[in-house]
Design a protein around this motif. Structure first.
Motif, PDB file in Angstrom:
ATOM      1  N   VAL A  79      21.459  -7.571  69.478  1.00 16.54           N
ATOM      2  CA  VAL A  79      22.097  -8.873  69.713  1.00 16.54           C
ATOM      3  C   VAL A  79      21.055  -9.986  69.610  1.00 16.54           C
ATOM      4  CG1 VAL A  79      23.202 -10.320  71.478  1.00 16.54           C
ATOM      5  CG2 VAL A  79      24.014  -7.972  71.079  1.00 16.54           C
ATOM      6  N   ARG A  95      27.292 -13.508  57.430  1.00 17.37           N
ATOM      7  CA  ARG A  95      28.526 -12.783  57.755  1.00 17.37           C
ATOM      8  C   ARG A  95      28.239 -11.335  58.139  1.00 17.37           C
ATOM      9  NH1 ARG A  95      30.554 -15.577  52.958  1.00 17.37           N
ATOM     10  NH2 ARG A  95      31.821 -17.321  53.677  1.00 17.37           N
ATOM     11  N   GLU A 101      28.814  -8.731  66.481  1.00 16.77           N
ATOM     12  CA  GLU A 101      30.080  -8.520  67.176  1.00 16.77           C
ATOM     13  C   GLU A 101      30.239  -7.052  67.586  1.00 16.77           C
ATOM     14  OE1 GLU A 101      34.768  -9.691  66.726  1.00 16.77           O
ATOM     15  OE2 GLU A 101      33.552  -9.549  64.910  1.00 16.77           O
ATOM     16  N   LEU A 107      26.732 -11.351  61.591  1.00 20.25           N
ATOM     17  CA  LEU A 107      27.734 -11.659  62.614  1.00 20.25           C
ATOM     18  C   LEU A 107      28.622 -10.455  62.894  1.00 20.25           C
ATOM     19  CD1 LEU A 107      28.755 -15.304  61.661  1.00 20.25           C
ATOM     20  CD2 LEU A 107      27.429 -14.556  63.647  1.00 20.25           C
ATOM     21  N   SER A 108      28.928  -9.710  61.858  1.00 24.18           N
ATOM     22  CA  SER A 108      29.724  -8.494  62.034  1.00 24.18           C
ATOM     23  C   SER A 108      28.957  -7.469  62.870  1.00 24.18           C
ATOM     24  CB  SER A 108      30.077  -7.920  60.662  1.00 24.18           C
ATOM     25  OG  SER A 108      30.801  -6.735  60.797  1.00 24.18           O
ATOM     26  N   LEU A 123      27.986  -6.367  70.554  1.00 24.95           N
ATOM     27  CA  LEU A 123      28.546  -6.951  71.780  1.00 24.95           C
ATOM     28  C   LEU A 123      29.733  -6.131  72.297  1.00 24.95           C
ATOM     29  CD1 LEU A 123      28.342 -10.735  70.870  1.00 24.95           C
ATOM     30  CD2 LEU A 123      27.039  -9.547  72.647  1.00 24.95           C
ATOM     31  N   ASP A 124      30.575  -5.660  71.377  1.00 22.56           N
ATOM     32  CA  ASP A 124      31.697  -4.802  71.780  1.00 22.56           C
ATOM     33  C   ASP A 124      31.193  -3.518  72.421  1.00 22.56           C
ATOM     34  OD1 ASP A 124      33.507  -6.667  70.836  1.00 22.56           O
ATOM     35  OD2 ASP A 124      33.884  -5.590  68.945  1.00 22.56           O
TER      36      ASP A 124
END
Length: 69
Positions: free
Chosen positions: A21, A52, A59, A55-56, A62-63
């Motif tokens: 992250v 992009r 994400e 960012l994927s 983070l999930d």
């Protein structure tokens, strides 16, 4: 961010995800800073594609961190 009272079941995974992250956020920031200086639309597109992708990945990390907690 609030400190946890109990450690996660997998502190190594949590550490790797947190590192991901932090690194991805820094990389996205750097790429976005370079965007206005791109010399061509091809360069801008390449920068945005990489943003992009990061960012994927960000994400997903983070999930996964949310699932650990």
């Amino acid at each position: 961010m609030a400190e946890r009272l109990l450690p996660t079941e997998d502190p190594v995974l949590e550490s790797v995800l947190q590192w991901t992250v932090d690194r991805d956020a820094k990389d996205v920031r750097r790429l976005l800073e370079w965007l206005p200086e791109a010399r061509s639309s091809r360069e801008r597109k390449a920068l945005l594609d990489r943003v992009r992708d990061l960012l994927s990945e960000l994400e997903a990390a983070l999930d996964d961190l949310d699932r650990l907690h």
